[in-house]
Design a protein around this motif. Sequence first.
Motif, PDB file in Angstrom:
ATOM      1  N   UNK C 220      64.325 -11.209 116.305  1.00 31.44           N
ATOM      2  CA  UNK C 220      64.427 -12.665 116.360  1.00 31.44           C
ATOM      3  C   UNK C 220      64.129 -13.306 115.019  1.00 31.44           C
ATOM      4  N   UNK C 221      63.106 -12.827 114.360  1.00 25.91           N
ATOM      5  CA  UNK C 221      62.810 -13.440 113.059  1.00 25.91           C
ATOM      6  C   UNK C 221      63.997 -13.242 112.131  1.00 25.91           C
ATOM      7  N   UNK C 222      64.671 -12.113 112.269  1.00 26.04           N
ATOM      8  CA  UNK C 222      65.777 -11.840 111.360  1.00 26.04           C
ATOM      9  C   UNK C 222      66.974 -12.740 111.642  1.00 26.04           C
ATOM     10  N   UNK C 223      67.325 -12.883 112.933  1.00 24.11           N
ATOM     11  CA  UNK C 223      68.447 -13.794 113.183  1.00 24.11           C
ATOM     12  C   UNK C 223      68.036 -15.220 112.883  1.00 24.11           C
ATOM     13  N   UNK C 224      66.777 -15.514 113.125  1.00 20.88           N
ATOM     14  CA  UNK C 224      66.315 -16.877 112.893  1.00 20.88           C
ATOM     15  C   UNK C 224      66.417 -17.257 111.429  1.00 20.88           C
ATOM     16  N   UNK C 225      65.918 -16.383 110.580  1.00 21.90           N
ATOM     17  CA  UNK C 225      65.952 -16.701 109.157  1.00 21.90           C
ATOM     18  C   UNK C 225      67.364 -16.579 108.594  1.00 21.90           C
ATOM     19  N   UNK C 226      68.150 -15.683 109.171  1.00 19.17           N
ATOM     20  CA  UNK C 226      69.526 -15.555 108.693  1.00 19.17           C
ATOM     21  C   UNK C 226      70.305 -16.830 109.045  1.00 19.17           C
ATOM     22  N   UNK C 227      70.076 -17.319 110.270  1.00 19.10           N
ATOM     23  CA  UNK C 227      70.705 -18.588 110.660  1.00 19.10           C
ATOM     24  C   UNK C 227      70.191 -19.707 109.765  1.00 19.10           C
ATOM     25  N   UNK C 228      68.903 -19.665 109.505  1.00 14.53           N
ATOM     26  CA  UNK C 228      68.307 -20.748 108.747  1.00 14.53           C
ATOM     27  C   UNK C 228      68.816 -20.768 107.294  1.00 14.53           C
ATOM     28  N   UNK C 229      69.248 -19.629 106.796  1.00 18.83           N
ATOM     29  CA  UNK C 229      69.800 -19.633 105.438  1.00 18.83           C
ATOM     30  C   UNK C 229      71.088 -20.457 105.407  1.00 18.83           C
ATOM     31  N   UNK C 230      71.823 -20.474 106.528  1.00 19.57           N
ATOM     32  CA  UNK C 230      72.974 -21.383 106.626  1.00 19.57           C
ATOM     33  C   UNK C 230      72.470 -22.816 106.795  1.00 19.57           C
ATOM     34  N   UNK C 231      71.380 -22.907 107.529  1.00 25.52           N
ATOM     35  CA  UNK C 231      70.806 -24.219 107.848  1.00 25.52           C
ATOM     36  C   UNK C 231      70.419 -24.969 106.572  1.00 25.52           C
ATOM     37  N   UNK C 232      69.978 -24.237 105.560  1.00 28.98           N
ATOM     38  CA  UNK C 232      69.612 -24.894 104.305  1.00 28.98           C
ATOM     39  C   UNK C 232      70.838 -25.624 103.748  1.00 28.98           C
ATOM     40  N   UNK C 233      72.000 -25.016 103.921  1.00 28.61           N
ATOM     41  CA  UNK C 233      73.249 -25.678 103.519  1.00 28.61           C
ATOM     42  C   UNK C 233      73.535 -26.882 104.419  1.00 28.61           C
ATOM     43  N   UNK C 234      73.307 -26.673 105.737  1.00 31.94           N
ATOM     44  CA  UNK C 234      73.593 -27.766 106.683  1.00 31.94           C
ATOM     45  C   UNK C 234      72.703 -28.974 106.424  1.00 31.94           C
ATOM     46  N   UNK C 235      71.443 -28.678 106.108  1.00 30.01           N
ATOM     47  CA  UNK C 235      70.513 -29.771 105.818  1.00 30.01           C
ATOM     48  C   UNK C 235      70.977 -30.555 104.606  1.00 30.01           C
ATOM     49  N   UNK C 236      71.430 -29.806 103.619  1.00 30.85           N
ATOM     50  CA  UNK C 236      71.886 -30.459 102.400  1.00 30.85           C
ATOM     51  C   UNK C 236      73.109 -31.323 102.696  1.00 30.85           C
ATOM     52  N   UNK C 237      74.000 -30.787 103.534  1.00 28.81           N
ATOM     53  CA  UNK C 237      75.148 -31.581 103.968  1.00 28.81           C
ATOM     54  C   UNK C 237      74.669 -32.852 104.682  1.00 28.81           C
ATOM     55  N   UNK C 238      73.669 -32.703 105.544  1.00 22.33           N
ATOM     56  CA  UNK C 238      73.162 -33.849 106.296  1.00 22.33           C
ATOM     57  C   UNK C 238      72.676 -34.960 105.387  1.00 22.33           C
ATOM     58  N   UNK C 239      71.971 -34.572 104.351  1.00 21.74           N
ATOM     59  CA  UNK C 239      71.455 -35.578 103.418  1.00 21.74           C
ATOM     60  C   UNK C 239      72.605 -36.218 102.634  1.00 21.74           C
ATOM     61  N   UNK C 240      73.579 -35.391 102.244  1.00 21.85           N
ATOM     62  CA  UNK C 240      74.724 -35.937 101.501  1.00 21.85           C
ATOM     63  C   UNK C 240      75.544 -36.894 102.374  1.00 21.85           C
ATOM     64  N   UNK C 241      75.682 -36.552 103.661  1.00 18.10           N
ATOM     65  CA  UNK C 241      76.418 -37.411 104.591  1.00 18.10           C
ATOM     66  C   UNK C 241      75.801 -38.800 104.604  1.00 18.10           C
ATOM     67  N   UNK C 242      74.490 -38.832 104.724  1.00 22.49           N
ATOM     68  CA  UNK C 242      73.793 -40.115 104.800  1.00 22.49           C
ATOM     69  C   UNK C 242      73.987 -40.897 103.506  1.00 22.49           C
ATOM     70  N   UNK C 243      73.789 -40.224 102.385  1.00 23.09           N
ATOM     71  CA  UNK C 243      73.917 -40.932 101.109  1.00 23.09           C
ATOM     72  C   UNK C 243      75.356 -41.432 100.918  1.00 23.09           C
ATOM     73  N   UNK C 244      76.308 -40.596 101.299  1.00 22.90           N
ATOM     74  CA  UNK C 244      77.718 -40.981 101.188  1.00 22.90           C
ATOM     75  C   UNK C 244      78.014 -42.231 102.026  1.00 22.90           C
ATOM     76  N   UNK C 245      77.600 -42.215 103.293  1.00 18.16           N
ATOM     77  CA  UNK C 245      77.882 -43.357 104.179  1.00 18.16           C
ATOM     78  C   UNK C 245      77.214 -44.622 103.654  1.00 18.16           C
ATOM     79  N   UNK C 246      75.997 -44.483 103.167  1.00 22.55           N
ATOM     80  CA  UNK C 246      75.274 -45.664 102.717  1.00 22.55           C
ATOM     81  C   UNK C 246      75.840 -46.214 101.410  1.00 22.55           C
ATOM     82  N   UNK C 247      76.384 -45.320 100.587  1.00 24.35           N
ATOM     83  CA  UNK C 247      76.944 -45.784  99.318  1.00 24.35           C
ATOM     84  C   UNK C 247      78.343 -46.355  99.487  1.00 24.35           C
ATOM     85  N   UNK C 248      79.028 -45.982 100.563  1.00 29.51           N
ATOM     86  CA  UNK C 248      80.402 -46.444 100.740  1.00 29.51           C
ATOM     87  C   UNK C 248      80.492 -47.943 101.016  1.00 29.51           C
ATOM     88  N   UNK C 249      79.607 -48.454 101.867  1.00 29.85           N
ATOM     89  CA  UNK C 249      79.693 -49.877 102.211  1.00 29.85           C
ATOM     90  C   UNK C 249      78.370 -50.340 102.788  1.00 29.85           C
TER      91      UNK C 249
END
Lengths: 120, 89, 500
Positions: C220-249
């Motif tokens: 479990x720790x292995x799948x968890x951390x392996x998934x979470x390594x993708x999650x680090x990308x997803x989190x970054x996307x999440x923050x960019x999404x917010x900044x993008x939407x707020x900067x657009x209008x």
Amino acid sequence: MPIQAITPDYHGEVRDRLENFHGNQLVYVGWDRHLLFCSAVAFPLAPDTRFAQLRDEAMAGVFGLHPEWAQVDWGRVSWLLDGEPFEPMLDRPLNEQGIGHKSLLRMQTPDLKGFQSAGV
Amino acid sequence: MSKVYLALQDNDLSRYIVEAIEEDNPSVTVNYQPAMIRIENEGRLVVRRETVEEKLGRDWDVQELHLNLITLGGNVDEDDDELSLSWNR
Amino acid sequence: MAAKKLNIKDKYRLLTRDLDWEFSYQDRKEAFPYEEFEGIKITDWSKWEDPFRLTMDAYWKYQAEKEKKLYAIFDAFAQNNGHLNISDPRYANALKIFLTGVSPLEYQAFQGFAHTGRQFGGVGARIACQMQSIDELRHVQTQIHAMSHYNKFFDGFQDWSHMHDRVWYLSVPKSFFDDARSAGPFEYLVAISFSFEYVLTNLLFVPFMSGAAYNGDMATVTFGFSAQSDEARHMTLGLEVIKFLLEQHEDNVPIVQKWIDKWFWRGTRLLSIVAMMMDYMLPNKVMSWKEAWEVYFEEAGGSLFKDLARYGIRMPKYAETTEKEKEHVSHQAWWIFYNYGQAAGFHTWIPTDKELDWLSEKYPETFDKYYRPRWELARQMEAEGKRFYNPGLPQLCNCCQIPMGFTEMDDPTQIAYRQTVYNGERYHFCSDGCHDIFVDEPEKYVQSWLPVHQIFQGNCGGPGVEDVLRDYYRMNVGADNLDIKGSPDEQRWNAWKGVA
């Protein structure tokens, strides 16, 4: 706006309307500050159920497991119906005293403090 | 100031990455937890390819960090030479 | 002459800009019909940035490496009878919740990002959603593979997908994602990429997975951390999404804030299940839920919202309520499941003396005062041969669908009751947060499929609760449910360990 939808004038199906309960209505009953019971309990009951039946059969069947149930002094119990003070009439049906579908009835026994006086 | 952070799986490769991070960011706090290493710093933190390569003794692509990364906090910027985390204020 | 090697910025630009095309003979609005109805205004999609600048070749290369590492560990775990190395058979019950409650959400996220990605006019956003969609599919697959080993030795792992769609407490995670997926594409992104992935999933995948390691569960720790390594990308996307939407209008700011408020609250309610997994279901403790909340929400989220203040975004509504709730939610949630242990697809139990003392130490303000007495009464009843199972069905919150067992945070022996009447129908909620979400979009939540009401409407078989459990939920009644004491899981464990 009641919903942000792409379909104009969108309305959701009311899933828990009275007609879906085959002649019963739902009544939620909680015993305040007796958290052995994690939450209020939902009972499906015929609308002409007398209050005494609700109290002595449905409620007793659940809350009777609490060591303090036997000590309840019914003369000193206070009730809230949907947040308002309420005086139940034991021999009258639910639907004649304002206990509607999905009403919440709260029973309060300030003399009984729960297990170890901790509200449990 | 706010803290940025990243967490790596606790394994052999991460040891060298952590060494490189410590060298390039002298004020970091490194916290070892079961199976993971959490690294945090005030304001900004950088992982530099050159330093990691020096510690590892081989070529290392910044994107390889993804293999061991668990999580991070802060605005990310990545190019061929480094990955940085920062808060704007 | 050899072609010049492109750097990652060039590669990313080629992928996300030059592969797009103009609509010359089709109406763009018909191609992206969901882009406008939520009120979000996008003026320039080319401003979308992915800070990792991941291209498809790099994506496949690193994902393949992650998979190879992961499956090597699964093989080793299975070949070495890794299930015998977990700290305690009680631990396996946290995995049953994970498989039935969380893994199906990965699948929902896969579907959600596949759908949402299609709806955006900007190619950078489409590619980010595509990669995330593939990631989420990988997560559900690896989780099933990791836990299939446990399915050979423990009860309760056999019918997770069927159960996810039906079982009472699993309607909590299911309805969370159904809510997000039935929203528009921008709300979905704010809900899942930002509020869930960025602000909250660390609480599931980081301290809980570290806890899995500490309880001997290598798979479990292995799948968890392996998934979470993708999650680090997803989190970054999440923050960019917010900044993008707020900067657009600037008109996007109040819409985004409302979604952050809503999905932060939906997420905290969902995570109350993780809270109880951390505090009650990990026999070897790493950190308390309260500590995890402080590190991963209050500290990390605090930095985040300070950073977003320049756009006019404030902390989510009711964040101050969660500061009080962190002292209570794990205890209240586990008590709900202890109450209804006869109807759960996993085992429940009274914490040991050592665990009760750990809880007192970690929750000095609340545990001895409010929660230890519950366990002492439960223990007394068990000693009398009357293990407490609540014979009534619980009142559920019409928004989060959790039994209404959460209390007023300033009066923790009083259940919190909120209600509203909409079109003549009465609706009940566990909190101001859930109440506000309903009132904002009642036509959505009048449709809530509340498991207790569905049972009473006769839509789940029956007539008795046991019939529902056996025939409709497909639980193995008497094996999957009830207390761990005397369960087949416990008996098998004792036989493996040579304990009488």
